[in-house]
Design an enzyme around this catalytic site. Sequence first.
Site, PDB file in Angstrom:
ATOM      1  CB  SER A  47      -7.757  -3.982   2.818  1.00 30.67           C
ATOM      2  OG  SER A  47      -7.594  -2.736   3.446  1.00 30.67           O
ATOM      3  CG  ASN A  77      -7.372  -2.113  -6.168  1.00 35.15           C
ATOM      4  OD1 ASN A  77      -6.440  -2.867  -5.892  1.00 35.15           O
ATOM      5  ND2 ASN A  77      -7.744  -1.121  -5.345  1.00 35.15           N
ATOM      6  N   GLY A  79       0.307   5.352  -4.613  1.00 35.95           N
ATOM      7  CA  GLY A  79      -0.261   6.638  -5.026  1.00 35.95           C
ATOM      8  C   GLY A  79       0.216   7.783  -4.166  1.00 35.95           C
ATOM      9  NE  ARG A 138      -3.067  -1.487   4.446  1.00 35.04           N
ATOM     10  CZ  ARG A 138      -4.300  -1.475   3.984  1.00 35.04           C
ATOM     11  NH1 ARG A 138      -5.156  -2.384   4.402  1.00 35.04           N
ATOM     12  NH2 ARG A 138      -4.695  -0.578   3.118  1.00 35.04           N
ATOM     13  CG  ASP A 197      -2.039   0.984   1.133  1.00 36.48           C
ATOM     14  OD1 ASP A 197      -2.291   1.480   0.024  1.00 36.48           O
ATOM     15  OD2 ASP A 197      -2.666   1.283   2.160  1.00 36.48           O
TER      16      ASP A 197
END
Length: 256
Positions: free
Chosen positions: A198, A71, A26, A190, A23
């Site tokens: 998630s 996603n 972005g 994570r 993760d």
Amino acid sequence: MISQLRQQLDKARLPRHVAIIMDGNGRWAQKRGFSRVRGHQEGAESVREIVRISRNLGLGYLTLYAFSEENWQRPPKEVQALMHLLTHYLQRELAELRAQNIAFRAIGDLSQLPSKVRSLLDAAAESTIHPAMTLTLALSYGARSEIVQAARRLSEQVRRGEMQPADINGEVFARSLYTGDMPDPDLLIRTSGEYRISNFLLWQLAYTELYFTETLWPDFREEEFLQALLDYQQRLRRFGLTQEQIEAQELRVPHY
């Protein structure tokens, strides 16, 4: 620093199976004024490094959450870029996976993926017969959907008379999951400072040690991975037992 971490690591107490929720691609890109696609490209380099380190350390299984079923709701251009990046990764890395004796597999609703990606996934999955390590990518994956599908398969077997409802237990159900021939993860990592699972391997993570780090995935490289493994080695895995029961078991294990 990395050499010191390696020296601290007990090779005899490494997790057999590590799962990672990758993760932060972005956010990594946004912090630097880059496009989100650039973040995913850098994240792919982290994948390469973690796979290499895992193989060198002798881990048996590495499972990476690459693309969730949720996603697909992202902007079409980003999804298209991710599929292109996945295609490029498979084309580039297949020879290296074979050379390193790493088996490749994908789990999830693969029917949703572009045909070219599915073909590459099939070719990669057939590349190694007797692997030293298994690399699994979770693609178009959702754990709740996985559990529902497993329940449907078992109910269909009951309907056909292949088994009785009383035959279904936890072990039978686990074998019906995508990961039915794999051990459950010992360690889940994570990245990016999020504290959620998630919808990832919900059944399989029942007794997994969880490790969360603020590091964004493109920055998660060897040093961060070794730190996670060292943290894991500080944990006492009881599996519902007391400390006294664990010590008694250890005393009964023969030492040669």
